[in-house]
Scaffold this motif. Structure first.
Motif, PDB file in Angstrom:
ATOM      1  N   HIS A 140      -4.404  -7.332 -12.874  1.00 28.86           N
ATOM      2  CA  HIS A 140      -3.150  -7.740 -12.242  1.00 28.86           C
ATOM      3  C   HIS A 140      -1.957  -7.402 -13.125  1.00 28.86           C
ATOM      4  O   HIS A 140      -0.924  -6.927 -12.645  1.00 28.86           O
ATOM      5  N   ARG A 141      -2.081  -7.649 -14.420  1.00 24.34           N
ATOM      6  CA  ARG A 141      -0.981  -7.337 -15.326  1.00 24.34           C
ATOM      7  C   ARG A 141      -0.699  -5.842 -15.360  1.00 24.34           C
ATOM      8  O   ARG A 141       0.465  -5.413 -15.382  1.00 24.34           O
ATOM      9  N   ARG A 142      -1.732  -5.055 -15.359  1.00 23.98           N
ATOM     10  CA  ARG A 142      -1.536  -3.603 -15.410  1.00 23.98           C
ATOM     11  C   ARG A 142      -0.947  -3.082 -14.108  1.00 23.98           C
ATOM     12  O   ARG A 142      -0.116  -2.166 -14.118  1.00 23.98           O
ATOM     13  N   GLU A 143      -1.360  -3.675 -12.998  1.00 28.71           N
ATOM     14  CA  GLU A 143      -0.768  -3.296 -11.719  1.00 28.71           C
ATOM     15  C   GLU A 143       0.719  -3.640 -11.707  1.00 28.71           C
ATOM     16  O   GLU A 143       1.542  -2.866 -11.204  1.00 28.71           O
ATOM     17  N   ASN A 144       1.057  -4.797 -12.248  1.00 32.81           N
ATOM     18  CA  ASN A 144       2.469  -5.184 -12.319  1.00 32.81           C
ATOM     19  C   ASN A 144       3.271  -4.201 -13.150  1.00 32.81           C
ATOM     20  O   ASN A 144       4.406  -3.844 -12.806  1.00 32.81           O
ATOM     21  N   GLU A 145       2.699  -3.765 -14.264  1.00 39.31           N
ATOM     22  CA  GLU A 145       3.390  -2.794 -15.107  1.00 39.31           C
ATOM     23  C   GLU A 145       3.626  -1.489 -14.352  1.00 39.31           C
ATOM     24  O   GLU A 145       4.711  -0.897 -14.421  1.00 39.31           O
ATOM     25  N   GLU A 146       2.630  -1.062 -13.598  1.00 35.69           N
ATOM     26  CA  GLU A 146       2.762   0.172 -12.818  1.00 35.69           C
ATOM     27  C   GLU A 146       3.833   0.025 -11.746  1.00 35.69           C
ATOM     28  O   GLU A 146       4.627   0.936 -11.510  1.00 35.69           O
ATOM     29  N   LEU A 147       3.862  -1.154 -11.096  1.00 37.17           N
ATOM     30  CA  LEU A 147       4.836  -1.375 -10.039  1.00 37.17           C
ATOM     31  C   LEU A 147       6.252  -1.444 -10.590  1.00 37.17           C
ATOM     32  O   LEU A 147       7.202  -0.996  -9.941  1.00 37.17           O
ATOM     33  N   ASN A 148       6.393  -2.002 -11.788  1.00 35.30           N
ATOM     34  CA  ASN A 148       7.713  -2.058 -12.401  1.00 35.30           C
ATOM     35  C   ASN A 148       8.213  -0.669 -12.769  1.00 35.30           C
ATOM     36  O   ASN A 148       9.405  -0.394 -12.731  1.00 35.30           O
ATOM     37  N   GLU A 149       7.267   0.204 -13.124  1.00 32.10           N
ATOM     38  CA  GLU A 149       7.635   1.577 -13.440  1.00 32.10           C
ATOM     39  C   GLU A 149       7.960   2.373 -12.178  1.00 32.10           C
ATOM     40  O   GLU A 149       8.819   3.246 -12.188  1.00 32.10           O
ATOM     41  N   ASP A 150       7.256   2.059 -11.075  1.00 31.16           N
ATOM     42  CA  ASP A 150       7.463   2.769  -9.811  1.00 31.16           C
ATOM     43  C   ASP A 150       7.405   1.761  -8.666  1.00 31.16           C
ATOM     44  O   ASP A 150       6.353   1.543  -8.069  1.00 31.16           O
ATOM     45  N   PRO A 151       8.526   1.117  -8.313  1.00 29.09           N
ATOM     46  CA  PRO A 151       8.544   0.090  -7.263  1.00 29.09           C
ATOM     47  C   PRO A 151       8.070   0.583  -5.903  1.00 29.09           C
ATOM     48  O   PRO A 151       7.633  -0.205  -5.075  1.00 29.09           O
ATOM     49  N   LEU A 152       8.123   1.892  -5.654  1.00 30.04           N
ATOM     50  CA  LEU A 152       7.690   2.418  -4.363  1.00 30.04           C
ATOM     51  C   LEU A 152       6.196   2.231  -4.142  1.00 30.04           C
ATOM     52  O   LEU A 152       5.718   2.253  -3.013  1.00 30.04           O
ATOM     53  N   LYS A 153       5.449   2.049  -5.230  1.00 31.37           N
ATOM     54  CA  LYS A 153       4.015   1.819  -5.102  1.00 31.37           C
ATOM     55  C   LYS A 153       3.712   0.475  -4.458  1.00 31.37           C
ATOM     56  O   LYS A 153       2.629   0.265  -3.923  1.00 31.37           O
ATOM     57  N   PHE A 154       4.684  -0.449  -4.508  1.00 33.52           N
ATOM     58  CA  PHE A 154       4.437  -1.807  -4.023  1.00 33.52           C
ATOM     59  C   PHE A 154       4.106  -1.806  -2.530  1.00 33.52           C
ATOM     60  O   PHE A 154       3.227  -2.537  -2.074  1.00 33.52           O
ATOM     61  N   THR A 155       4.804  -0.970  -1.761  1.00 28.42           N
ATOM     62  CA  THR A 155       4.566  -0.937  -0.311  1.00 28.42           C
ATOM     63  C   THR A 155       3.144  -0.528   0.006  1.00 28.42           C
ATOM     64  O   THR A 155       2.445  -1.164   0.799  1.00 28.42           O
ATOM     65  N   LYS A 156       2.667   0.530  -0.660  1.00 28.44           N
ATOM     66  CA  LYS A 156       1.303   0.984  -0.414  1.00 28.44           C
ATOM     67  C   LYS A 156       0.281  -0.041  -0.889  1.00 28.44           C
ATOM     68  O   LYS A 156      -0.701  -0.316  -0.201  1.00 28.44           O
ATOM     69  N   LEU A 157       0.522  -0.643  -2.062  1.00 21.21           N
ATOM     70  CA  LEU A 157      -0.418  -1.615  -2.601  1.00 21.21           C
ATOM     71  C   LEU A 157      -0.508  -2.831  -1.694  1.00 21.21           C
ATOM     72  O   LEU A 157      -1.609  -3.339  -1.423  1.00 21.21           O
ATOM     73  N   SER A 158       0.617  -3.302  -1.185  1.00 19.21           N
ATOM     74  CA  SER A 158       0.620  -4.449  -0.274  1.00 19.21           C
ATOM     75  C   SER A 158      -0.120  -4.112   1.006  1.00 19.21           C
ATOM     76  O   SER A 158      -0.894  -4.915   1.527  1.00 19.21           O
ATOM     77  N   ARG A 159       0.064  -2.879   1.518  1.00 18.66           N
ATOM     78  CA  ARG A 159      -0.616  -2.469   2.731  1.00 18.66           C
ATOM     79  C   ARG A 159      -2.134  -2.410   2.517  1.00 18.66           C
ATOM     80  O   ARG A 159      -2.918  -2.844   3.337  1.00 18.66           O
ATOM     81  N   ASP A 160      -2.541  -1.895   1.323  1.00 19.29           N
ATOM     82  CA  ASP A 160      -3.961  -1.792   1.014  1.00 19.29           C
ATOM     83  C   ASP A 160      -4.584  -3.183   0.901  1.00 19.29           C
ATOM     84  O   ASP A 160      -5.726  -3.415   1.308  1.00 19.29           O
ATOM     85  N   ARG A 161      -3.842  -4.141   0.292  1.00 19.42           N
ATOM     86  CA  ARG A 161      -4.383  -5.497   0.120  1.00 19.42           C
ATOM     87  C   ARG A 161      -4.509  -6.196   1.475  1.00 19.42           C
ATOM     88  O   ARG A 161      -5.402  -7.008   1.672  1.00 19.42           O
ATOM     89  N   ASP A 162      -3.575  -5.933   2.388  1.00 18.70           N
ATOM     90  CA  ASP A 162      -3.624  -6.544   3.713  1.00 18.70           C
ATOM     91  C   ASP A 162      -4.747  -5.946   4.550  1.00 18.70           C
ATOM     92  O   ASP A 162      -5.348  -6.617   5.361  1.00 18.70           O
TER      93      ASP A 162
END
Length: 351
Positions: free
Chosen positions: A329-351
């Motif tokens: 989770h921490r590493r995913e957060n670091e990646e998302l902070n570096e590239d916020p556009l990844k958040f949309t795809k990650l949220s879609r994948d989790r849903d």
């Protein structure tokens, strides 16, 4: 993210159940699909406990450094050279000495980044005391090694998460140790941990009172009115969704805790007794607020059943998987902070 994480494991008191629950956990080879475990101890001590646990098909691969760890294997680093006399179920100086040597070496590798997380087996807080360990428990030692100003003892399970304002201190010193600043600091750590480590977007935190009936409007104590309420108000002014203070007995008895993402208790037993009653088998102790990840089972050395092959490994296994989840989770957060556009795809994948 697909790389196997290296999880360090300190063995705790050699006369307790630490190695039994470690061996039982690693005997299930499916664990190697998720991580590369590295036990910090000694081959002879591990072999002794393996026989007591009646586990014959687990072999340790001896390495000198985490960089040599073998995937799909249970790795072990020898932390001392001499033979150790094990007195199963006995509280003595030996148990504390080698528990510390294991913990010290594992923490060295954790701080240096050579392992990704640490899972600690139970220690005896008395016999481990020495010139280098003058702390009331793991939490305080690891906070010191991290150089952190604050940390949070955070007990977590699928149904309940409980943190404490005051940890391993005498009950007689609890009231004087509780301040607005202390409560606020713990609330900030808890709020941040829920977001970063457990992916709770808008955490709701319940705060318990100190006195019976949360003080009954000052009839049974003024701490709620003078300290706890102001701390909650300040937390809310800092965008932390904190509520309370709640009387501890009714709060847990009627299931109110199920309405919150976490609970902040004022002192150790106020939080840990209900937690262990509700989630003993699956509970995990997590030290929040540090730069590294450390978890442990939510029980002690259990000298009374040590060496009898009666100890359950469930809480230790949960501690190991919780450490894995938090690191990821921490590493995913670091990646998302570096590239916020990844958040949309990650949220879609989790849903």
């Amino acid at each position: 993210m697909s790389e196997k994480l290296k999880i360090g494991i300190s063995i705790g008191d050699v006369n307790g159940i630490g190695l039994e629950i470690i061996i039982k956990t690693l005997a299930d080879t499916r664990i190697f699909d998720y991580c590369t475990p590295i036990v910090y101890g000694h081959t002879k001590v591990a072999s002794f406990h393996r026989r007591l646990a009646n586990v014959h098909d687990l072999n340790f691969t001896v390495i000198n450094h985490p960089s040599q760890a073998q995937h799909k294997k249970a790795n072990l680093i020898n932390c001392w050279e001499e033979d150790v006399k094990i007195d199963v179920g006995v509280i003595n100086e030996t148990g504390g000495k080698y528990a510390f040597l294991s913990l010290q070496r594992a923490t060295d590798d954790l701080v240096s980044g050579d392992i990704d997380a640490l899972v600690t087996a139970p220690i005896n807080k008395d016999n481990i005391q020495n010139e280098q360990f003058s702390f009331p428990g793991h939490t305080e030692y690891l906070q010191d090694r991290d150089g952190a100003a604050e940390s949070l003892m955070f007990l977590v399970s699928d149904t309940l998460r409980v943190g404490v304002v005051t940890g391993h201190i005498p009950v007689s010193k609890v009231a004087e140790s509780i301040t607005i600043g202390k409560i606020l600091a713990k609330l900030k750590l808890m709020n941040e941990s829920l977001k970063q480590d457990f992916w709770v977007r808008k955490p709701k935190i319940a705060v318990l009172g100190l006195n019976p009936h949360a003080g009954d409007n000052g009839l049974i104590g003024i701490e709620e009115q003078a300290i706890i309420n102001p701390a909650i108000e300040e937390a809310r002014a800092n965008d932390i969704l904190a509520f309370g203070p709640y009387p501890a007995d009714g709060f847990f008895a009627n299931g109110t805790y199920l309405q919150f993402d976490a609970v902040l208790a004022m002192y150790h037993d106020q939080g840990l007794i209900p937690f262990k009653q509700i989630a003993f088998e699956s509970g995990v102790n997590f030290t929040a607020g540090l730069n590294f990840v450390r978890t442990s089972p939510d029980h002690g050395t259990a000298y009374d059943i040590a060496g009898q092959n009666k100890a359950s490994e469930v809480s230790f296994r949960e501690a190991l998987f919780t450490a894995l989840h938090i690191v990821r989770h921490r590493r995913e957060n670091e990646e998302l902070n570096e590239d916020p556009l990844k958040f949309t795809k990650l949220s879609r994948d989790r849903d």
